[in-house]
Design a protein around this motif. Structure first.
Motif, PDB file in Angstrom:
ATOM      1  N   GLY A  28     -16.231 -16.238 -30.985  1.00 10.55           N
ATOM      2  CA  GLY A  28     -16.474 -15.758 -29.629  1.00 10.55           C
ATOM      3  C   GLY A  28     -17.882 -15.992 -29.113  1.00 10.55           C
ATOM      4  N   TYR A  29     -18.732 -16.628 -29.908  1.00 11.05           N
ATOM      5  CA  TYR A  29     -20.099 -16.928 -29.488  1.00 11.05           C
ATOM      6  C   TYR A  29     -20.190 -18.360 -28.978  1.00 11.05           C
ATOM      7  CZ  TYR A  29     -21.952 -12.711 -31.716  1.00 11.05           C
ATOM      8  OH  TYR A  29     -22.228 -11.412 -32.051  1.00 11.05           O
ATOM      9  N   GLU A  30     -21.075 -18.569 -27.996  1.00  8.21           N
ATOM     10  CA  GLU A  30     -21.343 -19.924 -27.534  1.00  8.21           C
ATOM     11  C   GLU A  30     -21.977 -20.733 -28.653  1.00  8.21           C
ATOM     12  OE1 GLU A  30     -22.420 -19.687 -22.835  1.00  8.21           O
ATOM     13  OE2 GLU A  30     -24.002 -19.088 -24.229  1.00  8.21           O
ATOM     14  N   THR A  31     -21.544 -21.976 -28.798  1.00  7.30           N
ATOM     15  CA  THR A  31     -22.180 -22.889 -29.744  1.00  7.30           C
ATOM     16  C   THR A  31     -22.929 -24.008 -29.021  1.00  7.30           C
ATOM     17  OG1 THR A  31     -20.216 -24.294 -29.970  1.00  7.30           O
ATOM     18  CG2 THR A  31     -20.426 -22.427 -31.499  1.00  7.30           C
ATOM     19  N   HIS A  32     -22.504 -24.295 -27.797  1.00 10.28           N
ATOM     20  CA  HIS A  32     -23.139 -25.320 -26.961  1.00 10.28           C
ATOM     21  C   HIS A  32     -23.033 -24.858 -25.512  1.00 10.28           C
ATOM     22  CE1 HIS A  32     -22.008 -27.545 -30.553  1.00 10.28           C
ATOM     23  NE2 HIS A  32     -22.883 -28.484 -30.215  1.00 10.28           N
ATOM     24  N   LYS A  33     -24.047 -25.195 -24.708  1.00 12.31           N
ATOM     25  CA  LYS A  33     -24.022 -24.826 -23.289  1.00 12.31           C
ATOM     26  C   LYS A  33     -24.711 -25.902 -22.475  1.00 12.31           C
ATOM     27  CE  LYS A  33     -25.133 -20.603 -21.861  1.00 12.31           C
ATOM     28  NZ  LYS A  33     -26.025 -19.450 -21.583  1.00 12.31           N
ATOM     29  N   VAL A  34     -24.159 -26.157 -21.278  1.00  9.98           N
ATOM     30  CA  VAL A  34     -24.786 -27.020 -20.278  1.00  9.98           C
ATOM     31  C   VAL A  34     -24.885 -26.205 -18.995  1.00  9.98           C
ATOM     32  CG1 VAL A  34     -24.596 -29.131 -18.899  1.00  9.98           C
ATOM     33  CG2 VAL A  34     -23.823 -29.140 -21.282  1.00  9.98           C
ATOM     34  N   GLN A  35     -26.045 -26.251 -18.352  1.00  9.57           N
ATOM     35  CA  GLN A  35     -26.254 -25.593 -17.077  1.00  9.57           C
ATOM     36  C   GLN A  35     -26.514 -26.648 -16.016  1.00  9.57           C
ATOM     37  OE1 GLN A  35     -28.256 -21.510 -18.771  1.00  9.57           O
ATOM     38  NE2 GLN A  35     -29.589 -22.897 -17.683  1.00  9.57           N
ATOM     39  N   GLU A  36     -25.794 -26.533 -14.892  1.00  8.31           N
ATOM     40  CA  GLU A  36     -25.994 -27.424 -13.755  1.00  8.31           C
ATOM     41  C   GLU A  36     -26.683 -26.636 -12.644  1.00  8.31           C
ATOM     42  OE1 GLU A  36     -23.457 -30.080 -10.556  1.00  8.31           O
ATOM     43  OE2 GLU A  36     -22.477 -28.409 -11.558  1.00  8.31           O
ATOM     44  N   TYR A  37     -27.715 -27.236 -12.046  1.00 11.56           N
ATOM     45  CA  TYR A  37     -28.482 -26.601 -10.984  1.00 11.56           C
ATOM     46  C   TYR A  37     -28.178 -27.252  -9.646  1.00 11.56           C
ATOM     47  CZ  TYR A  37     -31.011 -24.308 -14.710  1.00 11.56           C
ATOM     48  OH  TYR A  37     -31.321 -23.532 -15.803  1.00 11.56           O
ATOM     49  N   ARG A  38     -28.507 -26.560  -8.566  1.00 14.04           N
ATOM     50  CA  ARG A  38     -28.241 -27.066  -7.211  1.00 14.04           C
ATOM     51  C   ARG A  38     -28.827 -28.456  -6.974  1.00 14.04           C
ATOM     52  NH1 ARG A  38     -26.127 -22.817  -4.476  1.00 14.04           N
ATOM     53  NH2 ARG A  38     -26.924 -20.769  -5.048  1.00 14.04           N
ATOM     54  N   ASP A  39     -29.975 -28.732  -7.582  1.00 16.16           N
ATOM     55  CA  ASP A  39     -30.636 -30.019  -7.370  1.00 16.16           C
ATOM     56  C   ASP A  39     -30.060 -31.138  -8.241  1.00 16.16           C
ATOM     57  OD1 ASP A  39     -31.630 -29.418  -9.900  1.00 16.16           O
ATOM     58  OD2 ASP A  39     -33.729 -29.326  -9.277  1.00 16.16           O
ATOM     59  N   GLY A  40     -28.997 -30.838  -8.991  1.00 12.71           N
ATOM     60  CA  GLY A  40     -28.373 -31.849  -9.833  1.00 12.71           C
ATOM     61  C   GLY A  40     -28.885 -31.880 -11.260  1.00 12.71           C
ATOM     62  N   ARG A  41     -29.926 -31.102 -11.532  1.00 16.76           N
ATOM     63  CA  ARG A  41     -30.499 -31.059 -12.880  1.00 16.76           C
ATOM     64  C   ARG A  41     -29.480 -30.474 -13.850  1.00 16.76           C
ATOM     65  NH1 ARG A  41     -34.484 -26.808 -14.516  1.00 16.76           N
ATOM     66  NH2 ARG A  41     -33.940 -26.109 -12.426  1.00 16.76           N
ATOM     67  N   LEU A  42     -29.430 -31.057 -15.032  1.00 18.62           N
ATOM     68  CA  LEU A  42     -28.547 -30.591 -16.102  1.00 18.62           C
ATOM     69  C   LEU A  42     -29.399 -30.262 -17.323  1.00 18.62           C
ATOM     70  CD1 LEU A  42     -25.790 -33.366 -15.890  1.00 18.62           C
ATOM     71  CD2 LEU A  42     -25.669 -31.054 -14.934  1.00 18.62           C
ATOM     72  N   LEU A  43     -29.251 -29.060 -17.853  1.00 16.32           N
ATOM     73  CA  LEU A  43     -29.915 -28.679 -19.094  1.00 16.32           C
ATOM     74  C   LEU A  43     -28.845 -28.372 -20.124  1.00 16.32           C
ATOM     75  CD1 LEU A  43     -32.681 -26.191 -17.867  1.00 16.32           C
ATOM     76  CD2 LEU A  43     -32.886 -28.638 -18.311  1.00 16.32           C
TER      77      LEU A  43
END
Length: 105
Positions: A28-43
């Motif tokens: 139930g824990y995250e092992t990988h994450k991607v965040q998308e921002y309004r400006d198109g940046r991906l972390l």
């Protein structure tokens, strides 16, 4: 069972992500994450390189129905292939990427 989620966060905060993509382990824990921002940046992070801008959840994420029930979120399950495409687009350089089109996700 491993799950892959796409969570849209409906808000007006300029510096916060608008879409979260998570790979959830059997515990139930995250092992990988991607965040998308309004400006198109991906972390992205797999926990080995967390920053002040991105990190894995410190608690189990719960069930997707509970996340979807919150008015500020729209959540859906995506396929492993869809998650891997987003992960790849985010790249190791933590910069601007081209997010794949996830129809229906």
């Amino acid at each position: 069972m491993i799950q892959h989620w796409k969570v849209s966060w409906h808000h007006d905060f300029a510096e916060e992500p608008v879409t979260l993509f998570s790979k959830i382990g059997e515990d139930g824990y995250e092992t990988h994450k991607v965040q998308e921002y309004r400006d198109g940046r991906l972390l992205r992070t797999d926990g080995s390189a967390e920053t002040a801008d991105i990190g894995l959840s410190e608690a189990p994420v719960g069930c997707i129905e509970d996340v979807s029930a919150q008015p500020e979120f729209s959540a859906s399950v995506i396929t492993e292939g869809e998650f891997e495409a987003v992960w790849s687009a985010a790249g190791a350089d933590q910069g601007l990427g081209t997010l794949p089109d996830l129809r229906g996700g």
